[in-house]
Design a protein around this motif. Structure first.
Motif, mmCIF file in Angstrom:
data_model
loop_
_atom_site.group_PDB
_atom_site.id
_atom_site.type_symbol
_atom_site.label_atom_id
_atom_site.label_comp_id
_atom_site.label_asym_id
_atom_site.label_seq_id
_atom_site.Cartn_x
_atom_site.Cartn_y
_atom_site.Cartn_z
ATOM 1 N N SER A 297 5.633 -3.514 -10.105
ATOM 2 C CA SER A 297 4.507 -2.699 -10.592
ATOM 3 C C SER A 297 3.927 -3.301 -11.865
ATOM 4 O O SER A 297 2.722 -3.249 -12.086
ATOM 5 C CB SER A 297 4.944 -1.255 -10.837
ATOM 6 N N ALA A 298 4.808 -3.858 -12.702
ATOM 7 C CA ALA A 298 4.319 -4.466 -13.948
ATOM 8 C C ALA A 298 3.353 -5.591 -13.636
ATOM 9 O O ALA A 298 2.331 -5.754 -14.292
ATOM 10 C CB ALA A 298 5.489 -4.990 -14.773
ATOM 11 N N GLU A 299 3.671 -6.357 -12.619
ATOM 12 C CA GLU A 299 2.810 -7.483 -12.286
ATOM 13 C C GLU A 299 1.542 -7.046 -11.551
ATOM 14 O O GLU A 299 0.460 -7.567 -11.791
ATOM 15 C CB GLU A 299 3.581 -8.494 -11.439
ATOM 16 N N LEU A 300 1.696 -6.073 -10.649
ATOM 17 C CA LEU A 300 0.547 -5.662 -9.843
ATOM 18 C C LEU A 300 -0.410 -4.748 -10.596
ATOM 19 O O LEU A 300 -1.517 -4.486 -10.134
ATOM 20 C CB LEU A 300 1.018 -4.955 -8.571
ATOM 21 N N GLY A 301 0.047 -4.229 -11.742
ATOM 22 C CA GLY A 301 -0.827 -3.335 -12.487
ATOM 23 C C GLY A 301 -1.028 -2.000 -11.798
ATOM 24 O O GLY A 301 -2.086 -1.400 -11.902
ATOM 25 N N LEU A 302 -0.018 -1.569 -11.070
ATOM 26 C CA LEU A 302 -0.073 -0.245 -10.438
ATOM 27 C C LEU A 302 0.806 0.706 -11.247
ATOM 28 O O LEU A 302 1.916 0.345 -11.645
ATOM 29 C CB LEU A 302 0.411 -0.315 -8.983
ATOM 30 N N ALA A 303 0.292 1.910 -11.465
ATOM 31 C CA ALA A 303 1.022 2.869 -12.295
ATOM 32 C C ALA A 303 2.386 3.161 -11.679
ATOM 33 O O ALA A 303 2.501 3.385 -10.478
ATOM 34 C CB ALA A 303 0.216 4.152 -12.442
ATOM 35 N N ARG B 248 3.224 -6.112 -2.750
ATOM 36 C CA ARG B 248 2.510 -7.273 -3.297
ATOM 37 C C ARG B 248 1.219 -7.589 -2.560
ATOM 38 O O ARG B 248 0.295 -8.131 -3.136
ATOM 39 C CB ARG B 248 3.408 -8.507 -3.306
ATOM 40 N N GLY B 249 1.156 -7.274 -1.282
ATOM 41 C CA GLY B 249 -0.079 -7.517 -0.539
ATOM 42 C C GLY B 249 -1.087 -6.386 -0.647
ATOM 43 O O GLY B 249 -2.139 -6.433 -0.022
ATOM 44 N N TYR B 250 -0.768 -5.370 -1.444
ATOM 45 C CA TYR B 250 -1.645 -4.207 -1.623
ATOM 46 C C TYR B 250 -2.019 -3.550 -0.294
ATOM 47 O O TYR B 250 -3.098 -2.965 -0.172
ATOM 48 C CB TYR B 250 -2.932 -4.590 -2.377
ATOM 49 N N TRP C 169 -13.422 -7.474 5.857
ATOM 50 C CA TRP C 169 -14.672 -6.719 5.690
ATOM 51 C C TRP C 169 -15.801 -7.617 5.220
ATOM 52 O O TRP C 169 -16.967 -7.318 5.394
ATOM 53 C CB TRP C 169 -14.481 -5.581 4.680
ATOM 54 N N GLU D 184 8.312 1.978 -10.366
ATOM 55 C CA GLU D 184 8.094 1.325 -11.657
ATOM 56 C C GLU D 184 9.158 0.265 -11.887
ATOM 57 O O GLU D 184 10.350 0.578 -11.945
ATOM 58 C CB GLU D 184 8.114 2.349 -12.794
ATOM 59 N N SER E 64 -6.306 -1.238 -8.996
ATOM 60 C CA SER E 64 -5.610 -2.522 -8.936
ATOM 61 C C SER E 64 -5.504 -2.946 -7.477
ATOM 62 O O SER E 64 -5.138 -2.142 -6.621
ATOM 63 C CB SER E 64 -4.204 -2.391 -9.527
ATOM 64 N N PRO F 105 4.775 -2.703 -20.248
ATOM 65 C CA PRO F 105 5.249 -2.157 -18.979
ATOM 66 C C PRO F 105 6.763 -2.325 -18.810
ATOM 67 O O PRO F 105 7.331 -3.313 -19.278
ATOM 68 C CB PRO F 105 4.493 -2.971 -17.928
ATOM 69 N N VAL F 106 7.380 -1.336 -18.154
ATOM 70 C CA VAL F 106 8.744 -1.539 -17.668
ATOM 71 C C VAL F 106 8.673 -2.727 -16.713
ATOM 72 O O VAL F 106 7.780 -2.792 -15.874
ATOM 73 C CB VAL F 106 9.240 -0.284 -16.924
ATOM 74 N N HIS G 240 -8.153 -7.878 -3.821
ATOM 75 C CA HIS G 240 -7.214 -8.427 -2.840
ATOM 76 C C HIS G 240 -7.460 -7.789 -1.474
ATOM 77 O O HIS G 240 -7.506 -8.474 -0.444
ATOM 78 C CB HIS G 240 -5.787 -8.154 -3.318
ATOM 79 N N THR G 241 -7.621 -6.483 -1.459
ATOM 80 C CA THR G 241 -7.906 -5.773 -0.206
ATOM 81 C C THR G 241 -9.202 -6.276 0.410
ATOM 82 O O THR G 241 -9.279 -6.536 1.610
ATOM 83 C CB THR G 241 -7.985 -4.258 -0.478
ATOM 84 N N MET H 250 -5.429 -2.254 -13.705
ATOM 85 C CA MET H 250 -4.569 -2.821 -14.740
ATOM 86 C C MET H 250 -3.993 -4.165 -14.297
ATOM 87 O O MET H 250 -3.013 -4.641 -14.829
ATOM 88 C CB MET H 250 -3.422 -1.857 -15.044
ATOM 89 N N HIS H 251 -4.620 -4.765 -13.287
ATOM 90 C CA HIS H 251 -4.006 -5.918 -12.643
ATOM 91 C C HIS H 251 -4.452 -7.255 -13.230
ATOM 92 O O HIS H 251 -3.701 -7.893 -13.957
ATOM 93 C CB HIS H 251 -4.285 -5.842 -11.133
ATOM 94 N N ARG I 202 -2.320 -9.485 -18.538
ATOM 95 C CA ARG I 202 -1.635 -9.994 -17.345
ATOM 96 C C ARG I 202 -2.220 -11.338 -16.913
ATOM 97 O O ARG I 202 -1.497 -12.270 -16.573
ATOM 98 C CB ARG I 202 -1.731 -8.977 -16.208
ATOM 99 N N GLY J 46 -5.069 2.326 -4.379
ATOM 100 C CA GLY J 46 -5.152 3.526 -5.217
ATOM 101 C C GLY J 46 -5.769 4.713 -4.504
ATOM 102 O O GLY J 46 -5.463 5.859 -4.824
ATOM 103 N N ASP K 155 -7.154 2.849 5.324
ATOM 104 C CA ASP K 155 -7.987 1.642 5.432
ATOM 105 C C ASP K 155 -8.858 1.533 4.188
ATOM 106 O O ASP K 155 -10.078 1.653 4.248
ATOM 107 C CB ASP K 155 -8.855 1.752 6.695
ATOM 108 N N CYS K 156 -8.218 1.339 3.045
ATOM 109 C CA CYS K 156 -8.940 1.371 1.774
ATOM 110 C C CYS K 156 -8.078 0.696 0.719
ATOM 111 O O CYS K 156 -7.011 0.182 1.019
ATOM 112 C CB CYS K 156 -9.229 2.814 1.375
ATOM 113 N N GLU K 157 -8.580 0.687 -0.508
ATOM 114 C CA GLU K 157 -7.799 0.109 -1.589
ATOM 115 C C GLU K 157 -6.566 0.971 -1.832
ATOM 116 O O GLU K 157 -6.568 2.163 -1.567
ATOM 117 C CB GLU K 157 -8.644 -0.040 -2.855
#
Lengths: 439, 334
Positions: free
Chosen positions: A198-204, A270-272, B119, A194, B108, B201-202, B112-113, B131-132, B178, A320, A316-318
């Motif tokens: 994370s704030a920018e990527l929207g990941l918990a 950043r590249g997920y 694919w 965190e 999120s 967000p933090v 991009h993926t 949340m992206h 965002r 999350g 090999d997935c998103e």
């Protein structure tokens, strides 16, 4: 009957050069006279090579039983040998869980049959890693596997009463609780460190405080009940401070850092790409600096891999949906060399301490992590620090390809590994399996 | 521009070009016959892993107005709910020849993926990921802001320099916030985020925006040219939902836009909301239905902006010089 090996002009712990003779499973001779005692030895030109005690990993996921599609005891221990290890501690989060004497003995036997390294199973602290009821720790300690390290790794023993009881209970057989420090409520759904990224990527977010709060609680518990505590994969600057404080108070705590937390940061998210998804998460550059400093000054006792193989479909997935974890057995020593030795922060003797001697002591593995001296068991690894190699996960011995170092050039390479005088790795390649197992 | 994944990827020229193109598209939509032949023979897949009737219909309308073939793929009731992965779904769509994939996903980074995995070879348009980001929402908001506030006269070619925009509400969970923070900053606007500290967000300090915890102060001191109200989910107040605020009533008292606060806004200021609204929670009926509210217009502008994005990605509007092209083409075609 194992062969004899004469290592000419090697540099034990990187200090000076000498000849070392391995015979009958032990270090038979060191020095100028070694060659005279050798009987038809395999001669290895050790010029420029560093001889270390065989590495001991306190934190390996071998995945068997249950997830043989990701790793087996055989493939994982072969990877360990390739990485210079002669003993690994197999984490308890298998299916079924290593929470009974039967399962830990099974893993121990699989390791013995594979023959690449000594496998020391870790027992679960609680039944099914559920954090509620103590597993039969005594039975696991007294089993053939002789478990001394107990951990619910992957999950935190978050209930303070359960943690207290576990810390107390294992004193009866000199055990240690290895805590995965993660406050569960503060990390619900957490995906990455965190902070700004994370704030920018929207990941918990997985906040540093969720690790630090548990470590602070646990060192105080360990002090209160006079027990031994080990902290797994410490990852934040704040955690280093807490351990430093605890040690200054004389609390019996040890701590480990993983190779990836010594070198990688949350910027990689950043590249997920889920290959960088790991628990605890990659932190900031400031944290990387702090764990390097903590390792150099001894606050952090050891490096442990947290080798966590996963199948392709689990990565090999998103982001999350991906599993947490990255492989590490075959890159650990290189990362330590690059971040600590080549930067002048540690000597090779320090490397032997953090990757062999101390982890063996914490795990109570008596015949590993020994001095390089005549009469000691020949559990050794020979390293060429001068080689640089590009990591190709598909070429590694581990069954999985989730290495965060794909395509990256790393320093150093394991040339040979011996387990009780028997070569498991020679010329940088794993020795033929039939030789390993039968000899 | 091959994909549209995040407003952070757009520079000011890109953004203005999209808004200008949207203006051209909007002009065509005032005609009796709204359909343009521009994307005839191209296939656009709406790949929605998350319910969103509004966004999907908007994209579908945009694609159809450009004569593209549209396939709607909703995760509900499909093989995805039986465990098919994003990868297999994408490979299937690729095999069917999708030229563009409009993706809405709860994770999120999923767009991009999809865009970087190999694919699919088509253009990937992010229609909201976790949340992206939700870049077309931010673009339609910017389009709406520009139309009302960047005047007088023809706003083509203009950015949003000097405008003050307040974004109010659940910033933490909001891809709309965002997307808007990046885009509005790029376009020269000043953004102030207003939220309870628990819903920021933090790490928000690194964003190109100021932060306030007090809506009344912002209204009095900043005199914003526009106020954008974010949707707040009632569930977020419960312990299981995270316990982000004590009660809906307290939230409304501190952060809701009601008639009193509406009156504090400057004369020219407008009210935006991405929808769907929680009337009585973040916005009162007085505010939502006032003449200041451009919420319904946002929906209409959404179609024009999505037409522009599809056009620029699929009809090869890569060089800035071609930005003006659609108008001429379309006049001929229509």
């Amino acid at each position: 009957m194992t062969r004899n090996y004469l290592l000419r002009d090697v540099s034990p712990l990187g200090e000076g050069t000498t000849d070392v003779l391995l015979a009958d499973g032990i270090i038979a001779a060191i020095g100028a006279g070694a060659e005279a005692q050798a009987q038809d030895p395999v001669i290895i030109n050790g010029s420029g090579l560093v001889l270390l005690p065989g590495l001991v990993d306190l934190h390996t996921h071998l995945r068997e039983p249950g997830r043989e599609d990701a790793e087996t005891v055989r493939s994982g221990t072969r990877a360990a040998a390739m990485g210079g290890f002669t003993a690994v501690h197999a984490m308890a989060n298998t299916t079924p869980t290593q929470d009974t004497a039967g399962v830990v003995e099974q893993v121990w036997r699989l390791g013995r049959d594979a023959g690449w390294v000594d496998v020391r199973p870790i027992g679960a602290v609680t039944v099914g890693l559920e954090g509620e009821r103590l597993a039969e720790l005594g039975a696991m300690a007294e089993s053939a596997a002789q478990v001394r390290v107990f951990s619910d790794d992957g999950k935190c023993v978050h209930d303070p009463v359960v943690m207290r009881r576990a810390l107390e209970y294992v004193k009866a057989f000199d055990g240690v609780i290895a805590q995965h420090a993660q406050e569960p409520r503060l990390t619900e759904g957490a995906q990455m460190h965190e902070g700004v990224v994370s704030a920018e990527l929207g990941l918990a977010g997985w906040p540093a405080v969720a690790e630090e709060a548990i470590i602070a609680r646990d060192v105080l518990l360990a002090e209160h009940v006079g027990s031994r505590l080990h902290v797994c994969h410490l990852s934040t600057a704040g955690s280093v401070e807490i351990i430093r404080w605890a040690k200054s108070r004389g609390i019996d705590v040890t701590a480990e850092v993983t190779p990836h937390h010594l070198i990688l940061t949350d910027e990689l998210a950043r590249g997920y790409d889920p290959v960088f998804k790991v628990n605890p998460p990659l932190r900031t550059q400031r944290d990387v600096e702090a764990v390097r400093e903590g390792l150099a000054d001894g606050t952090i006792d050891i490096v442990a891999t947290d080798h966590a193989p996963h199948t392709r479909e689990d990565k090999d997935c998103e982001w999350g949906a991906a599993a947490f974890g990255m492989t590490g057995l075959e890159t650990a020593l290189s990362v330590v060399q690059e971040t600590m030795v080549d930067t002048g922060r540690m000597t090779w003797a320090d490397v032997a301490r953090v990757l062999s001697t101390t982890p063996a002591r914490i795990g109570r593995v008596t015949d590993h992590g020994r001095p390089i001296a005549v009469g000691e068991p020949a559990n050794l690894t020979l390293v060429d620090p001068g080689i640089r190699r590009v990591v190709v996960p598909e070429e590694q011995a581990t069954h999985s390809v989730n290495s965060p170092f794909r395509g990256r050039e790393l320093a150093g390479c394991v040339i040979a590994t011996w387990l009780r005088g028997r070569a498991t790795v020679m010329d940088g390649s794993a020795c033929d399996e039939s030789v390993v197992v039968s000899s | 521009m091959k994909h549209l994944l995040s407003t952070a990827d757009l520079d000011v020229a890109d953004a203005v070009r999209i808004l200008d193109t949207a203006g051209s598209m909007a002009a065509t939509q005032a005609r009796e016959i709204k359909k343009l032949p521009t994307l005839r023979g191209r296939t656009v897949v709406n790949l929605f892993f998350e319910d969103s009737t509004r966004t999907r219909i908007s994209f579908e309308t945009a694609a159809k107005r450009l004569s593209a073939d549209v396939i709607n793929f909703s995760a509900k009731g499909s093989s995805v709910s039986k465990g098919e992965s994003l990868k297999d779904t994408a490979l299937t769509l690729q095999a069917m020849g999708a030229d563009a994939v409009v993706i809405r996903h709860h994770a999120s980074g999923a767009p991009h993926t999809l865009a970087t995995s190999g694919w699919t070879h088509g253009a990937v348009i992010n229609a909201g990921d976790g949340m992206h980001q939700h870049p077309t929402q931010a673009l339609l908001d910017a389009y709406t802001l520009r139309r009302h506030l960047a005047g007088p006269g023809d706003v083509t070619g203009r950015d949003l320099t000097g405008l003050r925009i307040a974004i109010v509400g659940d910033v933490l969970h909001s891809r709309v916030a965002r997307s808007n923070v990046h885009l509005l900053h790029t376009l020269g606007a000043e953004v102030v985020l207003v939220a309870p500290p628990t819903l920021l967000p933090v790490g928000v300090g690194a964003w190109p925006a100021r932060v306030s915890y007090h809506l009344d102060e912002v209204l009095a001191d900043e005199k914003p040219d526009a106020i954008m109200m974010l949707r707040v989910q009632r569930e977020r107040m419960s312990s299981a939902g995270g316990g982000f605020f004590p009660s809906p009533l307290e939230y409304t008292r501190r952060y809701g836009l009601d008639a009193r606060r509406l009156a504090l806004l400057p004369e020219h200021a407008i009210v935006l909301h991405p929808g769907p609204m929680n009337r009585g929670l973040e916005i009162s009926a007085d505010a939502a239905d006032s003449t200041r509210a451009v919420i319904v217009e946002q929906v209409a502008n959404g179609v024009a902006v999505r037409m522009a994005v599809l056009y620029l990605l699929l009809a090869g509007g890569d060089a800035p010089a071609r930005a003006a092209a659609p108008t001429d083409d379309m006049k001929v075609d229509a």
